[in-house]
Structures are given as structure tokens and as C-alpha cells.
Scaffold this motif. Structure first.
Motif, PDB file in Angstrom:
ATOM      1  N   ALA A  85       0.820  -1.206   0.000  1.00  0.00           N
ATOM      2  CA  ALA A  85       0.000   0.000   0.000  1.00  0.00           C
ATOM      3  C   ALA A  85       0.857   1.261   0.000  1.00  0.00           C
ATOM      4  N   GLY A 111     -12.724   5.698   1.259  1.00  0.00           N
ATOM      5  CA  GLY A 111     -11.845   4.610   1.687  1.00  0.00           C
ATOM      6  C   GLY A 111     -10.998   4.032   0.577  1.00  0.00           C
ATOM      7  N   PRO A 155      -6.094   5.431   1.381  1.00  0.00           N
ATOM      8  CA  PRO A 155      -5.837   5.556   2.822  1.00  0.00           C
ATOM      9  C   PRO A 155      -5.460   6.989   3.175  1.00  0.00           C
ATOM     10  N   GLU A 156      -6.010   7.496   4.256  1.00  0.00           N
ATOM     11  CA  GLU A 156      -5.724   8.881   4.649  1.00  0.00           C
ATOM     12  C   GLU A 156      -4.244   9.091   4.915  1.00  0.00           C
ATOM     13  N   ARG A 157      -3.568   8.071   5.412  1.00  0.00           N
ATOM     14  CA  ARG A 157      -2.144   8.214   5.695  1.00  0.00           C
ATOM     15  C   ARG A 157      -1.339   8.452   4.416  1.00  0.00           C
ATOM     16  N   ARG A 158      -1.839   7.972   3.268  1.00  0.00           N
ATOM     17  CA  ARG A 158      -1.142   8.232   2.011  1.00  0.00           C
ATOM     18  C   ARG A 158      -1.192   9.718   1.670  1.00  0.00           C
TER      19      ARG A 158
END
Length: 343
Positions: free
Chosen positions: A159, A294, A297-300
Motif C-alpha cells: 500500500a 476509503g 488511505p488517509e495516511r497516504r
């Protein structure tokens, strides 16, 4: 590696053409740089050489004359580390000095240990550096035999590395080594944190101990850092540059590398309503919609913002430093001109 052939070091017709202006000098490839001198591999064996001006780095092809580096041949690829930017209360701080870590590399292995925890953020950072260099990147998860849930870990790493092959290996069991060995052709470089098992991986690929290693700690699975310099070593089918562990790598001039490392974000950005969308609050932002659904990913998105902000800060500091150096040089020239006229 005594008296190697130049072809075994990566020499080809293109390098021969680049070397043509240095008739009477000896071609060689830099294996190691340490304390103002470098070890250079030539057809006559390994020699030590000094230099003036910009320093060479591991992987460079150089022209030697009498124990000195007379010239560094133009680099095909290079890994350039920018100054380290640190987050503080007042914003980003740090320095803007850049450094070439390795040169003329075909393949970049981003090495991340399975334990204690693989860092997606570090993988993203090193992938941006690798893509920018011009080398082909791969992610290698080491110490795979110690992972609690290897399939889940591999998916998490994938990811953070869209479009990049991910390989899990264990130097202890030998699992996964053949796949990595098949990729380690030409010249490769290992990039990763201290204790990730880079030197152990080099030894496993070489089939013998060519790099010094230390045992991992039983308490947490961490390895202790042993490599203190970048070194070019031979493995079956190619060459590998082992590097010291990097706690932090600043991103220098990496627009293309960031776009590749975050190709998922960039592809979505192309669908935004506004071409200059900052992906903050703009209407019709495809990136924000993907985060809400979704699909991304928010972290991306958070990682993309952080690295872009850092790269822009380092670029601005570099530009300011260059302007200051040019101004100082002009002042010195004018000062010398006044002195010459006075005489």
C-alpha cells in the motif's frame, strides 16, 4: 576482488566513449570513500587515490593519474540526499546541504525489517529518492521469519509502494533470496535503516561473508548497525553498494520521484475539478473524495503532503544558499578588481 576485469565492474562501450578525453589516465570504479581518500577498483587491482574539488562516491567511474582522481565521469544515475528537515514549533528547520550517496546504480533495494515494525513512511521517503535517481526500485522485507503476520505486513508495505514489487526474505532460512538474487544484476544499492539486515543480505546474496555483521538483539529483534561507509562489493551476477543506515533522508529536487512514489495520489489529482487543487477543502477534489470513500488511505495523503512540504522547504533553502554563495563570490571578485586597480 583483486585484479577484476573492467567489464565485471560494469564497464561498457558507453563508458569507454566517456573516458576517451582522458587518454593516458587509468579508468577505475570507486568502491569506497573514507577520510579524504577513496579505494578504486582497476584492471590492475585496487588502489587508493586522493582528489581535489567535489568528492567522488561509491559507484563512480573515475580517471586516475598518479594516485589522484583526475576526473569523475558523468553519472548515469545518482542518489542525492538533501539536507535534513526537522519539524519544530516554528515550522521546518534544518540544513539544505545535499550529498550524493551512490552513483551509476541500476537497481535500488529499499530494505525494511519485518521487526520490530516496518515503517510505511520511511519506505515512501526512500522510494521517492530511488525513483528520482533513475534506478529501478524494489522493496525487500528482511527478517521475514520473525514476522508475526507476514501476509498482512506484505499488503501494508504494498500500500505504501504502488507499482513496486515487494519481496520478503530471510537470511536465516534462505526464503526469498533467489528472487532478490535474480534482480541483483548490474549495480544495485541497499537503502534502509540501521539494523535492517542490509549487510547480512549482502553476505547471503554473495554466498560468503563480504560485509561485517552483528547479531540481532533477542529482546526486540533489532540489529546493531555495523556499516559505517558506503562500499561497492561483488556478488554473483553483479555488484552491490551497501550503505550505512539512514535515520533521516532529506529530499532534494525530487518532484518526479515523489510523483512516482505517490502515483495513486497523482492519478487521482488529475481528476480534480481544478488543475491547481491543493487537496485541502476545494470542491470537486477527487483525492479527498477517495479518502472519504476509503479508496485512498488517509495516511497516504498525509504522507504526500508531508514529503512535498519538506521537499519544497529544502528547495527554497537551497536556492537561498546558492544566491548567498553567488553574492559572496561577486563581492570577492569586485574586491580583487579594486585591489588590482589600486596597484
Amino acid at each position: 576482488m583483486s585484479s577484476p576485469s573492467l567489464s565485471s565492474l560494469g564497464w561498457d562501450d558507453s563508458w569507454a566513449e566517456a573516458f576517451a578525453p582522458y587518454d593516458g589516465m587509468v579508468p577505475g570504479r570507486v568502491a569506497r570513500v573514507d577520510r579524504g581518500r577513496c579505494d578504486v577498483l582497476t584492471r590492475h587491482g585496487e588502489v587508493q587515490a586522493a582528489w581535489r574539488g567535489d568528492p567522488p562516491c561509491a559507484g563512480d567511474w573515475v580517471a586516475l593519474r598518479g594516485g589522484r582522481v583526475g576526473a569523475i565521469l558523468p553519472r548515469r544515475t545518482s542518489f542525492v540526499r538533501g539536507g535534513v528537515a526537522r519539524q519544530s514549533r516554528g515550522g521546518l528547520s534544518g540544513d539544505s546541504q545535499s550529498q550524493v550517496l551512490a552513483a551509476n546504480v541500476d537497481v535500488a533495494f529499499i530494505v525494511e525489517p519485518a521487526v520490530p515494525d516496518a515503517s510505511q513512511g520511511r519506505i515512501e521517503r526512500l522510494l521517492a529518492l530511488a525513483w528520482q535517481s533513475g534506478a529501478t526500485p524494489y522493496v525487500v522485507i528482511t527478517k521475514a521469519d520473525l514476522a508475526n503476520d507476514l501476509p498482512y505486513l506484505i499488503e501494508a508495505v504494498k500500500a505504501a509502494a504502488p507499482g513496486v514489487d515487494v519481496h520478503a526474505v530471510s537470511a536465516m532460512t534462505g526464503d526469498g533470496l533467489d528472487a532478490v538474487r535474480a534482480l541483483a544484476t548490474g549495480t544495485s544499492v541497499l537503502l534502509g535503516p540501521s539494523g535492517a539486515g542490509k549487510s547480512t543480505l549482502v553476505n547471503a546474496l554473495a554466498g560468503q561473508q563480504v560485509m561485517r555483521t552483528q547479531e540481532i538483539r533477542a529482546s526486540d529483534g533489532r540489529g546493531r548497525h555495523t556499516t559505517t561507509h558506503r562500499e561497492l562489493v561483488a556478488v554473483p551476477g553483479g555488484l552491490i553498494i551497501d550503505t550505512p543506515g539512514v535515520r533521516r533522508v532529506g529530499l532534494y529536487d525530487v518532484d518526479e520521484g515523489l510523483a512516482q512514489a505517490f502515483s495513486d495520489v497523482e492519478d487521482l489529482a488529475a481528476e480534480c475539478r481544478f488543475s491547481d487543487c491543493a487537496h485541502e477543502t476545494e470542491p470537486g477534489c477527487a483525492v479527498l473524495l477517495a479518502v472519504e470513500s476509503g479508496d485512498l488511505p488517509e495516511r497516504r495523503l498525509t504522507g504526500w503532503r508531508r514529503l512535498r512540504r519538506e521537499a519544497e522547504w529544502i528547495a527554497s533553502r537551497t536556492d537561498a544558499r546558492l544566491r548567498s554563495e553567488r553574492l559572496r563570490e561577486r563581492k570577492l571578485i569586485h574586491r580583487q578588481a579594486r585591489r588590482d586597480r589600486s596597484h
